[in-house]
Design an enzyme around this catalytic site. Sequence first.
Site, PDB file in Angstrom:
ATOM      1  N   GLY A   1      39.133  19.788 -35.957  1.00 23.44           N
ATOM      2  CA  GLY A   1      39.519  20.678 -37.046  1.00 23.44           C
ATOM      3  C   GLY A   1      38.533  21.793 -37.302  1.00 23.44           C
ATOM      4  O   GLY A   1      38.922  22.951 -37.477  1.00 23.44           O
TER       5      GLY A   1
ATOM      6  N   GLN B   1      48.140  19.816 -36.483  1.00 18.20           N
ATOM      7  CA  GLN B   1      48.293  20.343 -37.837  1.00 18.20           C
ATOM      8  C   GLN B   1      47.087  21.175 -38.263  1.00 18.20           C
ATOM      9  O   GLN B   1      47.176  22.006 -39.156  1.00 18.20           O
ATOM     10  CB  GLN B   1      48.525  19.147 -38.801  1.00 18.20           C
ATOM     11  CG  GLN B   1      48.332  19.422 -40.272  1.00 18.20           C
ATOM     12  CD  GLN B   1      47.022  18.824 -40.781  1.00 18.20           C
ATOM     13  OE1 GLN B   1      46.167  18.402 -39.992  1.00 18.20           O
ATOM     14  NE2 GLN B   1      46.864  18.819 -42.087  1.00 18.20           N
TER      15      GLN B   1
ATOM     16  N   CYS C   1      16.352  19.185 -44.648  1.00 18.10           N
ATOM     17  CA  CYS C   1      17.294  18.740 -43.631  1.00 18.10           C
ATOM     18  C   CYS C   1      18.395  17.900 -44.285  1.00 18.10           C
ATOM     19  O   CYS C   1      18.387  17.683 -45.505  1.00 18.10           O
ATOM     20  CB  CYS C   1      16.580  17.938 -42.534  1.00 18.10           C
ATOM     21  SG  CYS C   1      16.135  16.245 -42.987  1.00 18.10           S
TER      22      CYS C   1
ATOM     23  N   CYS D   1      17.360  15.050 -46.435  1.00 22.50           N
ATOM     24  CA  CYS D   1      16.807  15.385 -47.750  1.00 22.50           C
ATOM     25  C   CYS D   1      17.892  15.288 -48.829  1.00 22.50           C
ATOM     26  O   CYS D   1      17.593  15.007 -49.991  1.00 22.50           O
ATOM     27  CB  CYS D   1      16.221  16.799 -47.735  1.00 22.50           C
ATOM     28  SG  CYS D   1      14.734  16.987 -46.722  1.00 22.50           S
TER      29      CYS D   1
ATOM     30  N   CYS E   1      39.520  11.422 -42.573  1.00 23.22           N
ATOM     31  CA  CYS E   1      40.669  12.315 -42.741  1.00 23.22           C
ATOM     32  C   CYS E   1      41.975  11.589 -42.424  1.00 23.22           C
ATOM     33  O   CYS E   1      43.007  11.859 -43.026  1.00 23.22           O
ATOM     34  CB  CYS E   1      40.511  13.541 -41.843  1.00 23.22           C
ATOM     35  SG  CYS E   1      39.221  14.693 -42.382  1.00 23.22           S
TER      36      CYS E   1
END
Length: 257
Positions: free
Chosen positions: A44, A75, A177, A180, A194
């Site tokens: 995606g 999709q 980073c 963190c 998803c």
Amino acid sequence: MTVLPDMTETQIRRYARHIVLPEIGGIGQSRLIAAKVLVIGAGGLGAPALQYLAAAGIGTLGVIDDDTVDLSNLQRQIIHRTADIGAAKTDSARRALTEINPEVTVQPHQERLTVANAERIIAGYDVVADGSDNFATRYLLNDTCYRLRKTLVSAAILRFDGQISTYKPWLGAAHPCLRCIFPAAPSEDAVPSCAQAGVLGALAGTLGALQATEVVKEILGIGRSLSGRLLTYDALDASFEEMAITKRADCPTCGAA
């Protein structure tokens, strides 16, 4: 030191709208042509990011993915076609990117990123764009890019929400980073995938395009970097929010940097 390539007449015409921008110009476009970018995942986020990076003239585009194209991908994973169902995503992506810009060298990595291969693959690129869909890969990328001093542009999407930031923690106290913000990965059942929770297809395009933009900015050294900032997008509310990220002194990856 990277030697910038001279542009052909065809390239000058192709990238004319970049070249007329004072922030880019001919030298900037030559830097894009000389650049090597690795995109994690041809899904995606990777699909739109790859397409815009190819169109922008990134000279070498690496794409790593060990999956094949499925009907449910179409999709949102707009780099793939119905005819590509069953094909390796890296092969489908290479076909699409070559059609967009045949001057771009596409390097497919038909494998999953692991501790065993991460440094070998990432070492050959200048910037990494993370479009992965799991925490293990995200942390592996964060830690490997830190060790190799590779700029990491990372995005994530779920349902109607997205987020993006840039990580280059070796530059000092103003540059945190991923660890963190999230020192450890949440439990597997804490954040749905998803596939479980769903995702708005067009949202992937929004965040993937933002990734491509930030990658280009990092290569050219223009504008304000997203390093030290987390940008979030709520598609239902049509709103962006920004929060500052600070480096943690006890960060397990970059705390001493």
